[in-house]
Design an enzyme around this catalytic site. Structure first.
Site, PDB file in Angstrom:
ATOM      1  N   ASP A   1      -1.534  -7.123  -6.483  1.00 22.40           N
ATOM      2  CA  ASP A   1      -1.126  -8.142  -5.774  1.00 22.40           C
ATOM      3  C   ASP A   1      -1.514  -9.494  -6.434  1.00 22.40           C
ATOM      4  OD1 ASP A   1      -0.240  -7.306  -3.167  1.00 22.40           O
ATOM      5  OD2 ASP A   1      -2.197  -6.715  -2.670  1.00 22.40           O
TER       6      ASP A   1
ATOM      7  N   GLU B   1      -3.030   1.987 -10.578  1.00 24.97           N
ATOM      8  CA  GLU B   1      -3.234   1.177  -9.224  1.00 24.97           C
ATOM      9  C   GLU B   1      -2.142   1.809  -8.395  1.00 24.97           C
ATOM     10  OE1 GLU B   1      -5.515  -0.915  -8.315  1.00 24.97           O
ATOM     11  OE2 GLU B   1      -6.059  -2.238  -9.758  1.00 24.97           O
ATOM     12  N   ASP B   2      -2.559   1.534  -6.862  1.00 25.06           N
ATOM     13  CA  ASP B   2      -1.564   1.824  -5.907  1.00 25.06           C
ATOM     14  C   ASP B   2      -0.497   0.593  -6.028  1.00 25.06           C
ATOM     15  OD1 ASP B   2      -3.764   0.346  -4.859  1.00 25.06           O
ATOM     16  OD2 ASP B   2      -3.498   1.295  -2.999  1.00 25.06           O
TER      17      ASP B   2
END
Length: 177
Positions: A102, A98-99
């Site tokens: 959140d 994942e970048d």
């Protein structure tokens, strides 16, 4: 790309590259002697996944998922798979790339979905982790940086499809989003 759009640089290109090298060394040690499949979540993970894969000293396979998240504020975390994996993952060691993580809702969904496909092992590696936004806990095996609650760009993260190609992580000015 205009520098005035940036409020500040959080992590320089040198810091990003150093941290990716450190993560790659830890992953290479953990999976020594075994092939690993990296599954990137399009589009944001592409830059991080590529940099990470180039630093790994073990055999690596790569596949991608594309998702659409919707539901808004009232029903967050509703995910639709827009592009599924090209190959099965049963019996393989998998790292979901994942970048940014959140709320954790999308990541939790993806981990549950992938776990149901019978991998030998399943973990997550993320370049950025915004724990201040976390609604559900997800087990992050490797994390690049923890970031504040700000709109960040660079290293795959975008604003209206721009800024992904920055080699550093920056905060976009508040009036931009």
């Amino acid at each position: 790309m205009k520098k005035p759009d940036l409020e500040r640089v959080l992590f320089t290109e040198e810091q990003v590259n150093q941290r990716i090298a450190e993560i790659a060394a830890a992953i290479s040690e953990r999976f020594a002697g075994r092939p690993l499949k990296l599954i990137g979540v399009l589009k944001g993970s592409v830059f991080f996944l590529t940099a990470l894969a180039r630093q790994l000293s073990i055999p690596v396979k790569i596949d991608f998922l594309s998702i659409s998240s919707f539901g808004g504020v009232k029903h967050p975390g509703i995910v639709r798979i827009a592009k599924d994996l090209d190959e099965p993952i049963d019996g393989e060691d998998i790292l979901l790339v994942e970048d940014i993580v959140d709320s954790g809702l999308t990541t939790r969904y993806l981990l549950q979905m992938l776990a149901g496909r019978g991998p030998n092992s399943l973990g997550i590696v993320t370049l950025l982790d915004r724990t201040s936004k976390r609604l559900v806990q997800v087990p992050i095996d490797y994390r690049g940086f923890e970031i504040p609650d700000a709109f960040v760009i660079g290293c795959g993260l975008d604003h209206k499809q721009l800024y992904r190609n920055l080699g550093y992580i920056a905060v976009l000015k508040p009036d931009k989003p």
